[in-house]
Design an enzyme around this catalytic site. Sequence first.
Site, PDB file in Angstrom:
ATOM      1  N   LYS A 121       0.852  -1.189   0.000  1.00 41.63           N
ATOM      2  CA  LYS A 121       0.000   0.000   0.000  1.00 41.63           C
ATOM      3  C   LYS A 121       0.890   1.242   0.000  1.00 41.63           C
ATOM      4  O   LYS A 121       1.558   1.546   0.999  1.00 41.63           O
ATOM      5  CB  LYS A 121      -0.927   0.067   1.215  1.00 41.63           C
ATOM      6  CG  LYS A 121      -2.012   1.138   1.019  1.00 41.63           C
ATOM      7  CD  LYS A 121      -2.676   1.565   2.302  1.00 41.63           C
ATOM      8  CE  LYS A 121      -1.817   2.521   3.042  1.00 41.63           C
ATOM      9  NZ  LYS A 121      -1.681   3.840   2.305  1.00 41.63           N
ATOM     10  N   GLU A 162      10.794   1.546   9.625  1.00 45.11           N
ATOM     11  CA  GLU A 162      11.700   2.666   9.310  1.00 45.11           C
ATOM     12  C   GLU A 162      10.925   3.935   9.610  1.00 45.11           C
ATOM     13  O   GLU A 162       9.957   4.257   8.895  1.00 45.11           O
ATOM     14  CB  GLU A 162      12.090   2.626   7.833  1.00 45.11           C
ATOM     15  CG  GLU A 162      12.980   1.472   7.465  1.00 45.11           C
ATOM     16  CD  GLU A 162      14.284   1.503   8.245  1.00 45.11           C
ATOM     17  OE1 GLU A 162      14.813   0.442   8.565  1.00 45.11           O
ATOM     18  OE2 GLU A 162      14.753   2.621   8.557  1.00 45.11           O
ATOM     19  N   THR A 216       2.753   6.466  13.722  1.00 40.66           N
ATOM     20  CA  THR A 216       2.100   5.362  12.997  1.00 40.66           C
ATOM     21  C   THR A 216       2.818   4.052  13.271  1.00 40.66           C
ATOM     22  O   THR A 216       2.193   2.999  13.432  1.00 40.66           O
ATOM     23  CB  THR A 216       2.106   5.656  11.497  1.00 40.66           C
ATOM     24  OG1 THR A 216       1.525   6.936  11.285  1.00 40.66           O
ATOM     25  CG2 THR A 216       1.325   4.606  10.715  1.00 40.66           C
ATOM     26  N   GLU A 234      10.368  15.958  15.032  1.00 41.18           N
ATOM     27  CA  GLU A 234      10.573  15.915  13.580  1.00 41.18           C
ATOM     28  C   GLU A 234       9.603  16.871  12.893  1.00 41.18           C
ATOM     29  O   GLU A 234       8.397  16.792  13.099  1.00 41.18           O
ATOM     30  CB  GLU A 234      10.365  14.495  13.060  1.00 41.18           C
ATOM     31  CG  GLU A 234      10.719  14.354  11.585  1.00 41.18           C
ATOM     32  CD  GLU A 234      10.454  12.973  11.048  1.00 41.18           C
ATOM     33  OE1 GLU A 234       9.388  12.411  11.316  1.00 41.18           O
ATOM     34  OE2 GLU A 234      11.337  12.441  10.326  1.00 41.18           O
ATOM     35  N   CYS A 287      13.698  11.549   5.539  1.00 39.87           N
ATOM     36  CA  CYS A 287      13.950  11.191   6.941  1.00 39.87           C
ATOM     37  C   CYS A 287      15.423  11.317   7.291  1.00 39.87           C
ATOM     38  O   CYS A 287      15.779  11.336   8.452  1.00 39.87           O
ATOM     39  CB  CYS A 287      13.477   9.771   7.205  1.00 39.87           C
ATOM     40  SG  CYS A 287      14.225   8.582   6.121  1.00 39.87           S
ATOM     41  N   GLY A 339       7.472   5.205   7.637  1.00 40.24           N
ATOM     42  CA  GLY A 339       6.549   6.322   7.849  1.00 40.24           C
ATOM     43  C   GLY A 339       6.848   6.967   9.182  1.00 40.24           C
ATOM     44  O   GLY A 339       7.960   6.878   9.715  1.00 40.24           O
ATOM     45  N   THR A 367       6.813   7.925  13.198  1.00 39.79           N
ATOM     46  CA  THR A 367       6.999   7.154  14.438  1.00 39.79           C
ATOM     47  C   THR A 367       5.666   6.884  15.122  1.00 39.79           C
ATOM     48  O   THR A 367       5.426   5.783  15.625  1.00 39.79           O
ATOM     49  CB  THR A 367       7.964   7.914  15.369  1.00 39.79           C
ATOM     50  OG1 THR A 367       9.257   7.926  14.750  1.00 39.79           O
ATOM     51  CG2 THR A 367       8.058   7.283  16.740  1.00 39.79           C
TER      52      THR A 367
END
Length: 480
Positions: free
Chosen positions: A173, A248, A230, A384, A282, A226, A228
């Site tokens: 997805k 990641e 999530t 972030e 990232c 994605g 953190t």
Amino acid sequence: MQKILNYINGELVEPVSGKYLDNYNPAEGKVYSLVPDSATADVNNAVEAAQQSFEAWATMPVEKRSATLQKIADLIDRDLDKLALAESIDQGKPVKLAKAVDIPRASSNMRFFATGAIHFASEAHVTGNEAVNYTLRTPVGVAGCISPWNLPLYLFTWKIAPALAAGCTVVAKPSELTPMTAYLFSQLCMEAGLPKGVLNIVHGLGPKAGQAIIEHPGVPAISFTGGTVTGKKIAATAAPMFKKLSLELGGKNPNIVFADCSFEQAVRTSVQSSFFNQGEICLCGSRIFVERSLYDRFVTEFVKLTQELVVGDPLEEMTRVGALVSEAHMNKVLSYIELAKEEGGKIVTGGKQVKLSGHCANGYFVEPTVITGLNEQCRTNQEEIFGPIVTIMPFNTEDEVIGYANSTPYGLSATLWTENLTQAHRVAARVKSGIIWINCWLFRDLRTPFGGMKQSGVGREGGWEALRFFTEAKNVCIKL
Ligand code: TXE
């Protein structure tokens, strides 16, 4: 209006519900296509197709699997310009960057794992003169691969390539914010003759279609990139189901500049590592620490180079800073600029939304922004932001700057600039990051383990680590 379709069991199909979501062109701030609003029923169909095709794909000679994946890489190379344009329109990044980085790397991902799988060795150990122990590695089954919006085809292929090369079948997805290149990729898979059901792409919302993949009992391994936040939700679902999990996640990466650095190289590369892809990588170095004796000179030159960056239409050749991926993300980034001011920061350059004219008049653009005068513990330096915003702070000693570098919940990457080799190795060993660049940035060797520490992730992707992640290892001991 173009409708993106799911790719399930070798066919391009509508979502079961018939429902679609708006897909925006962020540089124009308007809907330009529709993306399936998939749900559990679509995921169930995808997993069933992946299960049906698993045995044939897993037992196919690896050279044959490899040849099909390399054919897909050839088709990506052939359609470079078309894919780069689609990526730029979908995500807002300068098309020049998509052509130079994202799409070529998608092709490299496919080729690297397709060829690596052919040479993927297993282990054996002779135990005294009594027994032989050998390791059997078999593909884990149906892999769930969920990818983000910032490097759409680059990170999508970074996940599915090792899974497919290892003999897994895949339900993937992409982000609902940048679905287009994955849709074009599914057409390349059909053209390359990828057997039906081996790769299935289900488009849609994370908490709906994504969550359905995570919780499906027929998907024993999940690879996610994605945020953190999530990542925590995904782990909460997957861990009790004893699924293999690779996460990641986010980063707040330090960029440490010592006074003895090669100045021109350090300052110019630091502008890239700050504002590449509008800072939506990232691995961007969003916290710059400069040794005090060099601090004023560095800030002056860094600001001058930042002000030379062209913020504009991502399709224009001169553009270096394109549109942020969505209005919501732009507003999140702008809110951090306001927070930085509240925390006592000084906006040295930038700090505002950019209103362009013409067809980009309603786009989501923010000036590359440099902030000084903050301390390492404030929220601006702890959280972030994922936009074209960097902070710069001076430091006096090595211990002080290592303390700053390690002071956030993240530990993804770090960059060091020094010509003192002993210092470089000593500091690299002490900074708590999964990836360390010395006198370079974003210099990648795909064989290396890739991933973060602390809240930047769990597990490693890249090289043999990725192929191993998608296999189960069985140890067989036979008595001589
Ligand atoms: O990521 P999300 P977003 C960081 C960055 C960014 C933040 C959020 O700070 O602002 O993450 O970005 C799917 N179950 N990074 O919103 O939400 C979602 O549909 C299953 C760093 O894009 O994490 C998308 O496909 N799936 C990162 C993917 O997860 C779910 C790159 C990522 O979405 C889900 C991108 C759920 N419950 C953002 N919720 C990096 N490390 O490169 C969402 N998704």
